[in-house]
Every structure is written in structure tokens, then in C-alpha cells.
Design a protein around this motif. Structure first.
Motif, short mmCIF file in Angstrom:
data_model
loop_
_atom_site.label_atom_id
_atom_site.label_comp_id
_atom_site.label_asym_id
_atom_site.label_seq_id
_atom_site.Cartn_x
_atom_site.Cartn_y
_atom_site.Cartn_z
N PHE A 13 0.84 -1.21 0.00
CA PHE A 13 0.00 0.00 0.00
C PHE A 13 0.87 1.25 0.00
N ILE A 38 -9.59 4.19 0.11
CA ILE A 38 -9.38 3.16 1.13
C ILE A 38 -10.75 2.81 1.69
N THR A 70 -7.97 0.19 -1.95
CA THR A 70 -7.32 -0.57 -0.89
C THR A 70 -8.41 -0.99 0.11
N PHE A 105 -0.52 0.29 8.39
CA PHE A 105 -0.49 0.90 7.06
C PHE A 105 0.08 2.33 7.13
#
Lengths: 327, 327
Positions: free
Chosen positions: B183, B244, B271, B304
């Protein structure tokens, strides 16, 4: 022409409270229609001593239906065209649980109208004032439910305000065209634009961001509460990042003012739409002015959005996906 | 080590409800601390039949203090360092109105600790699990207040979940490092990034946007509810705009799934952090799983964010304004 049909609001509320004890009022909608319900929810959450208030995006209400939904609940839904499937479904779920359902829509005989117990048909494109009628009826219902259940000491002031704010919002919108053109020229090529406000106007900032900017102009945008500005977003402040501040007259003005002071200190690109500049205080009683800010903000910023659309040659009605495909 | 001190939560709630009839519980904080209180507020708004629940950014509570505040109210505030001035002020206002004040902070003897009636000191940087303790205690207080006032049929399931979710969230965080690196590499230069979720995790999306992206990475960002995606934001979907999605297991999963289907259909940069991929369902009871999603989302996405910071050579602790000047 400008004002709400308050007799109709009163009659609907009287009939509902005549038939049941109301303990919870939930507002349900999607997008701009959800945001238009927020001032009413803000009002109730702030002043009701007993009534419970809630606010949902419709698909959440449909999928995670609250445990308390039943005969003592009133569900107030809104959809301009009356066809938003998840809001229609919310009506059906609420009715089958025994709740009273009041819907606000522009469109008679729409699925939303047909699936409600009571419908208020509101104006829309006739004037900048009637564009605020959906928001206005949601607030009027909150005021009337509060008065007819537990009573509200400032009821007369709220009614005064409701009787005066719409025509005044139309005048405010008519007076801002020049400033709106300057805004549009300056920001037509901005890569991103942030919007913030507080109090009853918090979701005018939100709908300005997700609807006027993202949906209608395909511009990158985010929104937040001015009280939250110092707890994250302000780190993005730089000379080339534009912010729109919908500044309130009333209780939360100090919250907005603190953000404005910071933006000025760092020479940020700042556009202020201040209801004080449009004399909201000369129209509505001072002790309830907080709740009327969103009607002015929404009317005035509509003109800013129109000018932005003109400057960008990107009509507000242009869509990539909506109205073009099923999703 | 991983778990909350539930005895302490129970004792605080018992003492408060032993002294007064509680009708309203309001959660008050700023930024990430405000967002961490949202799952508790979502839980109460969804399941309480009588209790009223509210949620404020602290400076709004301070400036537009609700009319109902008084001896039947419980105000639950949070601030990691315990020094956020508007949250401390909220404590003072609530106490002088006669409300019971419970504060969550990492810092003993901080102004927040000193201005509360009861303080729960929570962990933070010891593990990914303890980083979720502020959120966890807010939820535990909601569960316990509900049980000790009106009762809650799924109380035992909520306690089971609270006893199991933290250690599991630490394992989830430990397992996602590889995905987090991918990511970070892919989006380290993104000009903007959007974050969305629903249900109890709606404000994890919000804090991911305003704190992890805007505050800690100075990246442009916006956030919204997946249920709202189709009512504005989805018009921004294009091949180069990253999203996201913090996907939930439980009641609102269909709301998230609808957004995901659309993103895939248009090949959007997407994502997904799906709590199902981290087996949340094997840890907490199915009938209350909805309320535990934010603990997993928050633990996993922290990793992340760490990898994004690493890839961008921009530490999460770097600030332009915070800690550097008065504002």
C-alpha cells in the motif's frame, strides 16, 4: 410564496402525538437530503430534555435498523425526487415496525410519498429560499414535536425565525453574486478545496464538499468541523491550499473565529461566508439564531456553486454515473 | 496485558448509577480522541431503548452547551495527553452543571485527570492492542451503563467480545505488514486519498483521513460513509483517484459491499481493509460483531500508516504547527 405551510406541520404533529407517546425522532436521508436534515437533529439534540434524536444515512438505517424502532418512534425522511431506493426502503421498515413516518419530497406520488404516513411536498427551484424548504420543514417538524411533547420555552422565537428567514435568505443569495464570481475565478483550477463550519451548519460544509464540489464539479474536496480543525486538518494549511469557512452567528461563532484567526495568520487561501455579513441577526431572534445559520449558508453558497460551474464550464447537472447507469 | 480493567469500569458505573438516575450519556473529545468515542456512541444510539446518547467535538460542547446538561447526565471525555484545553473545559462545565464526569487519558495527574470525577488511565504505545484501549474503554462504559440502567440482552456477548478482541487485534496488526508495505509503495506520491467505512467504524475512516493522512502525512484527504458514497462522492471516481475502504463484518457489510462493487467496476485504485480477512468473526460473537470492527480497523490501519510514513520518509510525529506554537 417564501414561507413554510406551518399549519400543515402543526396538523401532522398533532395527529401523531394524539395517537401515540413519542420518545424518539430519527431523521433519515442520503447525501444532500441527509445533510438538510442535520439542523433539525442538531436542534433537538441540543435542547430536548426528554425526546431522543437520531440521524442516519438511509442504507445504514436499513441494514442496521435500531433496536428501539417501534410505535413510539417518528421517522422523518427526505428525498428531493422521492425515488432514492434506500430512503423508500427506510420508510417501509419504519412503517412495518409501527413507527409514524413523515416524508419530505418535491415530488407528489413518488415512491417516497406513497410509502409515508404523511408527506410534506416542498418547493425547490422556484427561488433560493424554496431550495431551503426541505431543511426548513425538517426543522419546523423538530420545533413542533418538541413543543407538543415536552414544551419549549423559545418556541415563539423559533416560529418567528421560521417566518422570516426564508425571504431573507433569498435576499442574501441575491446580494452575493459579485463575491461569488470572484471566488469562482480564483478557485476554478484548484486541485482540492476544503470546507468547514460548526453548529447547525456543520453538514452544510459536508454537503458543500460531497455534493457541490465532488459530485457536481468533480473537484477533490474534504470537510470537517471548525472545532476539529486544530486536531488534524490544520497541518495541511499551506499557502496554496484553499479553505471555505461557513461562519456562524450565534453560539458556535467563537469556534469558527478561532479557525479563521489561524488561517489568516498563515495567509491561507480563505473564503468566508459569514451570516453576520448577510445580517442574519436582524432577521431572527438572537437567542435562537444558531439554528438558522444553515438556511443562509446554503442559499448563499448555492450562488457560489453556480458561479464556479460557470467559470469552469462544468454545469452543476453534469454527471458521470448518476442517472446514467444502475448501481 | 491486552485486556481492559472491566472491574474498574463496573465499579465506576455502579457508583454513578447508585447516586443518580442517568438519562443521557454524552461523549466529548477532539480529533482522534473524538473519533475513538464514536463506536460507543454508535452502540448506544443503536441499542438503547431509553438512554439518550450524544457525541461532541469538545469546543462545540463548551460553546453551545446542551440545555439538558445536569445531574442526570454522564459526560465521558477523552484526551491522550490529558491537556487538550477545550476537553478540560468540557469537564469543568459538565461538573459545575452537576453531571458525572468520566475521563479517559493516558496521563495521570494531567489536567483532564484532575478535572474529572472518575479517570480511567489507558495504555497506548505498548502494543497495537493498547492503542485501542481508549476506544475500548469508551465502549465498555457504554455497555456497562446500558446494562446497569435499562439492561441489555446481549450484555454477555459484548463482554465476551471485549475480553477477546484486543489480543486478536494485535495479531491482526502483526499479520498485515506485507500488505501495508505494498500500500505504502503504491500510494506514497498520491495527490489525494479518500477513506470510507460505515457502522461503528465510520469515524475510523474519519480519523484515518484527518489524523493519519492530513495531520501526520500532510496529504490531501477526505472521508465519508460508504452509504453516502453514491450520493455525491462517487462522481469523483476515476482511474487515478485512490480510495481506502475499511470494510466491516456485521450488519453494515452490504453497505460497504455496494461501494466496493462500484469501485471494482470502474477499476478504481482501491485498498480494502476487511475485518473478515483478519477473522474478526472467529473472535467475537456474531450478533454483536458490528461493534468490534473499529478496534480491528484501527489496529491494522496503524500499520499501514507506519509503512506510508516510512515510504514517504515523513515520520508520523512530524508537525508544522502542533506542539510548536500557541493557537
Amino acid at each position: 410564496m417564501y414561507n413554510l405551510d406551518m399549519e400543515k406541520v402543526r396538523a401532522i404533529v398533532s395527529e401523531i402525538v394524539g395517537k401515540r407517546t413519542v420518545d424518539t425522532i430519527a431523521y433519515v436521508g442520503c447525501g444532500a437530503s441527509k445533510a438538510d436534515l442535520y439542523p433539525a437533529k442538531y436542534f433537538l439534540t441540543n435542547v430536548a430534555k426528554k425526546l431522543r434524536a437520531a440521524h442516519y444515512t438511509a442504507n445504514e438505517f436499513v441494514n442496521d435498523t435500531p433496536d428501539w424502532l417501534g410505535e413510539h418512534s417518528v421517522i422523518i425522511t427526505a428525498s428531493l425526487g422521492g425515488t432514492t431506493p434506500e430512503t423508500v426502503k427506510a420508510n417501509e421498515i419504519a412503517k412495518s415496525a409501527g413507527a409514524a413516518v413523515v416524508s419530505l419530497t418535491h415530488t407528489q406520488d413518488s415512491p417516497l410519498d406513497k410509502s409515508s404516513d404523511y408527506t410534506i411536498l416542498h418547493g425547490f427551484g422556484e427561488s433560493y429560499a424554496t431550495m431551503q424548504h426541505k431543511m426548513g420543514y425538517a426543522l419546523a417538524l423538530a420545533v413542533e414535536f418538541l413543543q407538543q411533547t415536552e414544551g419549549y420555552g423559545k418556541y415563539d422565537h423559533m416560529i418567528d425565525g421560521l417566518n422570516r428567514v426564508f425571504e431573507a435568505s433569498d435576499r442574501a443569495a441575491a446580494s452575493c453574486r459579485g463575491q461569488a464570481k470572484l471566488f469562482a475565478e480564483k478557485y476554478k483550477d484548484a486541485p482540492v478545496i476544503y470546507v468547514m463550519s460548526s453548529g447547525a451548519s456543520a453538514e452544510v460544509a459536508y454537503s458543500t464538499s460531497i455534493c457541490l464540489m465532488m459530485e457536481m464539479q468533480w473537484m477533490n474536496s474534504g470537510s470537517f468541523h471548525t472545532g476539529e480543525f486544530f486536531h488534524g486538518p490544520f497541518e495541511i494549511v499551506d499557502k496554496d491550499v484553499p479553505f471555505i469557512l461557513l461562519m456562524n452567528d450565534g453560539k458556535t461563532r467563537p469556534v469558527d473565529a478561532r479557525a479563521l484567526t489561524f488561517l489568516h495568520r498563515f495567509d491561507a487561501l480563505t473564503t468566508v461566508v459569514d451570516t453576520k455579513d448577510y445580517s442574519l441577526g436582524s432577521v431572527v431572534p438572537a437567542d435562537v439564531i444558531t439554528y438558522f445559520n444553515p438556511i443562509f449558508h446554503s442559499a448563499v453558497f448555492r450562488v457560489f456553486a453556480e458561479e464556479l460551474a460557470e467559470a469552469r464550464r462544468h454545469p452543476l447537472s453534469l454527471r458521470r454515473y448518476m442517472w446514467k447507469l444502475d448501481y
